[in-house]
Design a protein around this motif. Structure first.
Motif, mmCIF file in Angstrom:
data_model
loop_
_atom_site.group_PDB
_atom_site.id
_atom_site.type_symbol
_atom_site.label_atom_id
_atom_site.label_comp_id
_atom_site.label_asym_id
_atom_site.label_seq_id
_atom_site.Cartn_x
_atom_site.Cartn_y
_atom_site.Cartn_z
ATOM 1 N N SER A 17 22.447 21.137 10.860
ATOM 2 C CA SER A 17 23.694 21.481 11.290
ATOM 3 C C SER A 17 23.938 22.649 12.073
ATOM 4 O O SER A 17 24.620 23.012 12.978
ATOM 5 N N ARG A 20 21.986 23.597 17.584
ATOM 6 C CA ARG A 20 22.817 23.067 18.502
ATOM 7 C C ARG A 20 22.137 21.895 19.473
ATOM 8 O O ARG A 20 22.780 20.716 19.419
ATOM 9 N N ARG A 23 21.835 18.793 17.166
ATOM 10 C CA ARG A 23 23.360 18.032 17.214
ATOM 11 C C ARG A 23 23.884 17.465 18.179
ATOM 12 O O ARG A 23 24.316 16.272 18.035
ATOM 13 N N THR A 26 21.343 13.958 18.717
ATOM 14 C CA THR A 26 21.557 12.926 17.594
ATOM 15 C C THR A 26 23.086 12.414 17.251
ATOM 16 O O THR A 26 23.128 11.236 16.930
ATOM 17 N N VAL A 27 24.009 13.364 17.423
ATOM 18 C CA VAL A 27 25.334 13.231 17.207
ATOM 19 C C VAL A 27 26.177 12.634 18.418
ATOM 20 O O VAL A 27 26.771 11.601 18.463
ATOM 21 N N ASN A 73 14.244 13.636 16.816
ATOM 22 C CA ASN A 73 14.636 15.043 16.046
ATOM 23 C C ASN A 73 13.396 15.452 15.126
ATOM 24 O O ASN A 73 13.127 16.705 14.923
ATOM 25 N N VAL A 111 21.501 11.444 8.252
ATOM 26 C CA VAL A 111 21.838 11.563 9.362
ATOM 27 C C VAL A 111 22.003 10.250 10.308
ATOM 28 O O VAL A 111 23.150 9.986 10.622
#
Length: 254
Positions: A17, A20, A23, A26-27, A73, A111
């Motif tokens: 989390s 950066r 994140r 991946t998101v 990741n 995740v």
């Protein structure tokens, strides 16, 4: 043992989390891809089932999210921690090695489930993609098998990467071509037979096929054959990782 795994998973989730770059790739990147492809192609019928573009791309982008969370990741994070000496220090603690490895794999799974849920939710709310309620269990199983298998492959790939700087280029060299030939961006029927045969030999296309089962009319069951191939790749990666995985930086190991 279970408390140690939970503690390690919490630590890995917190580390993720706060990263950066992790994140974003991946998101946010899968969500961006979904919005681009669904917006550009709209309601155009594509793929062998002649479904709308938005329905076609949701499971493909979901598979891409699993690949990013569980493979890319993990490879980058584990290689970086190894070369910085973090893994060596963890190995020197009383916590068993299995706790560290399991915690990382569980983090990838959590995740993956979270990001795919976001992708599917956006597809359903924004683009009207329908998911059969009976297919939710099959989707969750497919994500779990794909995530754990790709995590095992990720550990295997770290054994051939010699530096933290080369981790991201190596993962891109592996994942980008596979995504293009595995039906994530381009329907497989539009590719040459040679490329389709190459894609079928790797796990990503089978993960896409397993996730797509819940989005095509009447396809609510588990794609056991595809998941068996994905799991087989995962077992192969696990064997390699058990034999070759190292906890010390490459310079120290040399």
């Amino acid at each position: 043992m279970l408390r140690l795994v939970v503690h390690q998973t919490r630590y890995d989730l917190l580390t993720f989390s706060r990263n950066r770059q992790a994140r974003f790739f991946t998101v946010f990147l899968p969500v961006i891809f979904l919005v681009i492809f669904a917006s550009v192609f709209g309601d155009k019928l594509i793929g062998p089932e002649h479904i709308t573009a938005s329905t076609y791309y949701v499971p493909g982008i979901a598979a891409l999210a699993v690949l990013s969370a569980s493979f890319s990741n993990l490879v980058i994070a584990v290689t970086s921690q190894r070369e910085l000496g973090i893994l060596k220090r963890r190995r020197a603690t009383p916590a068993p090695a299995g706790v560290v490895i399991t915690g990382r794999a569980v983090t990838s799974l959590i995740v993956s489930l979270a990001v795919t849920a976001v992708v599917i939710a956006i597809g359903a709310i924004v683009y009207g993609v329908h998911v059969a309620p009976r297919a939710v269990g099959a989707l969750a199983l497919s994500i779990a098998v794909g995530s754990l298998a790709l995590a095992a492959l990720g550990y295997a790939v770290t054994t051939v990467i010699g530096s933290a700087d080369s981790a991201q280029p190596v993962t891109l060299a592996i994942t980008l071509p596979l995504a293009f030939i595995s039906g994530v961006y381009i329907p497989s029927v539009q590719l040459s037979p040679a490329l389709r045969h190459i894609a079928q030999a790797f796990p990503l296309e089978h993960l896409v096929a397993a996730l797509s089962r819940g989005f095509v009319p009447g396809g609510t069951g588990v794609a056991w054959a595809d998941l068996a191939i994905v799991a087989g790749w995962g077992l192969g990666g696990l064997v390699v990782a058990l034999r070759r995985f190292r906890w010390t930086p490459a310079a120290v190991a040399a």
